[in-house]
Design an enzyme around this catalytic site. Structure first.
Site, PDB file in Angstrom:
ATOM      1  N   LYS A 112       0.839  -1.212   0.000  1.00 40.68           N
ATOM      2  CA  LYS A 112       0.000   0.000   0.000  1.00 40.68           C
ATOM      3  C   LYS A 112       0.870   1.257   0.000  1.00 40.68           C
ATOM      4  O   LYS A 112       0.610   2.210  -0.748  1.00 40.68           O
ATOM      5  CB  LYS A 112      -0.930  -0.004   1.215  1.00 40.68           C
ATOM      6  N   GLN A 156      -4.511  -1.527   9.887  1.00 44.27           N
ATOM      7  CA  GLN A 156      -4.314  -2.818   9.229  1.00 44.27           C
ATOM      8  C   GLN A 156      -4.902  -3.952  10.063  1.00 44.27           C
ATOM      9  O   GLN A 156      -4.585  -4.092  11.246  1.00 44.27           O
ATOM     10  CB  GLN A 156      -2.808  -3.059   8.987  1.00 44.27           C
ATOM     11  N   ASP A 179     -11.016   2.878   4.088  1.00 44.69           N
ATOM     12  CA  ASP A 179     -11.334   1.454   3.941  1.00 44.69           C
ATOM     13  C   ASP A 179     -12.842   1.258   3.757  1.00 44.69           C
ATOM     14  O   ASP A 179     -13.279   0.194   3.313  1.00 44.69           O
ATOM     15  CB  ASP A 179     -10.872   0.665   5.174  1.00 44.69           C
TER      16      ASP A 179
END
Lengths: 352, 352
Positions: A112, A156, A179
């Site tokens: 990422k 994460q 997200d």
């Protein structure tokens, strides 16, 4: 009220009526349903073994090149980021929170960060030890919520067991929830006529892929296999907004292959290698394999090659198009994170 | 990559690929899908005419008595409310906001107020004129949000066109959103493992009815016809939490009857009288008719009797159980509003 011979099933159930009517009433926990995990049981075949192909079987499916699509998207994002820099001297910023030392998590984070770097999105990373407290983690998120240089925050997953994942997700500002996992964004995704601030990346990538491939979604029969909160659920919600006729298949579904065989589009998010066999698929279907499964293979250079949910060899002989794993939806999903972060920065800077 | 003869559909679509690939990319409005209304077109039959029954056809379905179930629920709620009064000297309170003079809205409000009165829930009503401003309406809601005597707030829908319905729904505190329409509650309903503060009343009533009837939901094939934000959508989300194998049918679905005919449980929320015919249903199915449609019938005393979505005469010859309209899910739905208000008061008072 009663008669005929077709009432067996209902009659049997009806026995429960009297006993249920007092105990079950007004019990929200019961009304929300049992919170079972999804105990998928792969069929008896060895997950690596595929069915014997007949000699005359040929591959007819187009293999969707996710890498090249993701490169198109990447260059479009890079272009928009540099326009933003040139015009207002500002860049989008993504903050990543990492807890513990899971190797797979660190790999995902590295991917990422690299992707952000390629398009000019600034990144911040905060690494917390495996044994950090919930309070410490919430403080880090709250700091990023307040930081005007940060337009997107990702925590994460998975998190260590002692941390309340849902509480942490709720603590991310919905305005920076790139997200798309915050319930406020999920609710606005579910409710037609509303617009969530962010769409979960894998789901957004799935629709991006279908739209770019010119696949008509409206009125099509779509089967989504799996219903995880981060992939299956939001993908189902998004496909509904595109007016697909949706069936959701999960570990409790009977004869799942009967349902998927009728679908024009099949999206799989199970997490079991090769669970979707060729005989689960309708000839000519469009298949998006969201599975990312590491399987043990001593012959492989890395020892644990990645494979999807769909038995690729069998599927390519049946369907019209399929995304491979790796190199399918994965690279597109990463770019959707960049796209969400860019959108967030545009909103923050009121940049057109 | 290409070959075989099964690619016609995909090939046709594939033409779109090049033209789409530049214009569609990263367009959130496109990714969220076209916001079409649902243009249901009843089949050619006159909506009041039912198919000719054969002489040997007999009714085999159990007719679910929603009134008697709702009376059970009412007495349980009344009992809990009086226990609350006796133990802490406090009662739940529901506030209703009404805008304009729609006759149907006023009827619904009257029914809700009466139902509250029957169980000892206090009510407050604020009536605003048809031409009130959004600011006035938001002020009223905000006042109820702050009022400690109010545990539930409902803004009676529909609202006049000049008011932003979604903005008003968002303004209701999620802690007092007894209709369950706030996106935060809807998101928490969608996400398994989370608990919304409130479940929309019709959906809660639907599951309450299935549970009280002892109907097994897990693994059952369920078809939900219609996907309105207040009934179809939350009912689908809730049935998924019960591990039903769900198919959603809507105005863009091709051959909807083919999908509903395979379902063990059918829930209809369309709003068109008799659209669900007997041949849409599987023998032995359990049918919940959520439709409330007024049809013109000069022979009726009221002129506009209420009917459901399901062709009742035909369905009763096929299915094992069905909720009538009126007298089916309606009375249960009203009680779920009382249940939500009671739950909210319990939370506010930390009453067990």
């Amino acid at each position: 009220m009663w008669g005929g011979g077709r009432l067996v099933w209902y009659r049997v159930k009806r026995k429960g009526l009297s006993c249920c009517s007092t105990s079950i009433a007004l019990n929200n926990a019961m009304i929300l349903g049992p919170n079972h995990p999804d105990p998928w049981i792969p069929s008896t075949m060895d997950i690596l073994q595929t069915a014997n192909s007949r000699a005359d079987d040929v591959q007819i499916a187009a293999i969707i090149d996710g890498k090249s699509i993701s490169q198109d998207i990447r260059s479009q994002i890079a272009d928009q980021v540099s326009k933003m820099k040139a015009s207002i001297g500002k860049s989008p910023g993504l903050a990543v929170v990492s807890v513990g030392k899971r190797r797979d998590s660190h790999t995902f984070i590295r991917i990422k960060l690299k992707a952000c770097d390629e398009v000019g999105i600034a990144t911040l990373i905060e690494e917390l030890p495996e044994n950090c407290t919930e309070h410490q983690l919430l403080n880090v998120v709250s700091g990023f919520n307040e930081n005007p240089l940060v337009h997107g925050i990702i925590v994460q997953l998975p998190l260590p067991q002692h941390l309340d994942k849902e509480k942490i997700i709720d603590s991310v500002s919905p305005e920076k929830d790139v997200d798309g996992f915050h319930p406020l964004n999920m609710g606005n995704l579910a409710m037609r006529g509303r617009e969530p601030l962010f769409i979960p990346c894998a789901s957004k990538g799935c629709i991006e892929l279908l739209l770019r491939s010119g696949v008509e979604i409206m009125g099509k029969k779509v089967a989504v296999i799996g219903r995880s909160k981060i992939v299956g659920l939001p993908t189902s919600l998004l496909l509904q907004r595109h007016h697909a006729t949706l069936s959701t298949v999960h570990a409790f579904s009977k004869n799942p292959e009967k349902i998927t065989r009728e679908a024009d589009i099949v999206v799989s998010d199970v997490g079991i290698p090769n669970i979707v066999r060729g005989n689960w698929l309708k000839p000519g279907a469009f298949v998006i394999d969201m599975g990312t499964n590491r399987i043990k293979d001593p012959s492989s250079r890395h020892g644990y090659p990645v494979t999807g949910d769909v038995c690729f060899e069998e599927a390519t002989k049946v369907v019209s198009a399929i995304t491979p794993v790796p190199g399918g939806i994965g690279p597109i999903t990463i770019r959707m994170l960049l796209s969400n972060t860019l959108d967030s920065a545009k909103r923050a800077f009121r940049f057109p």
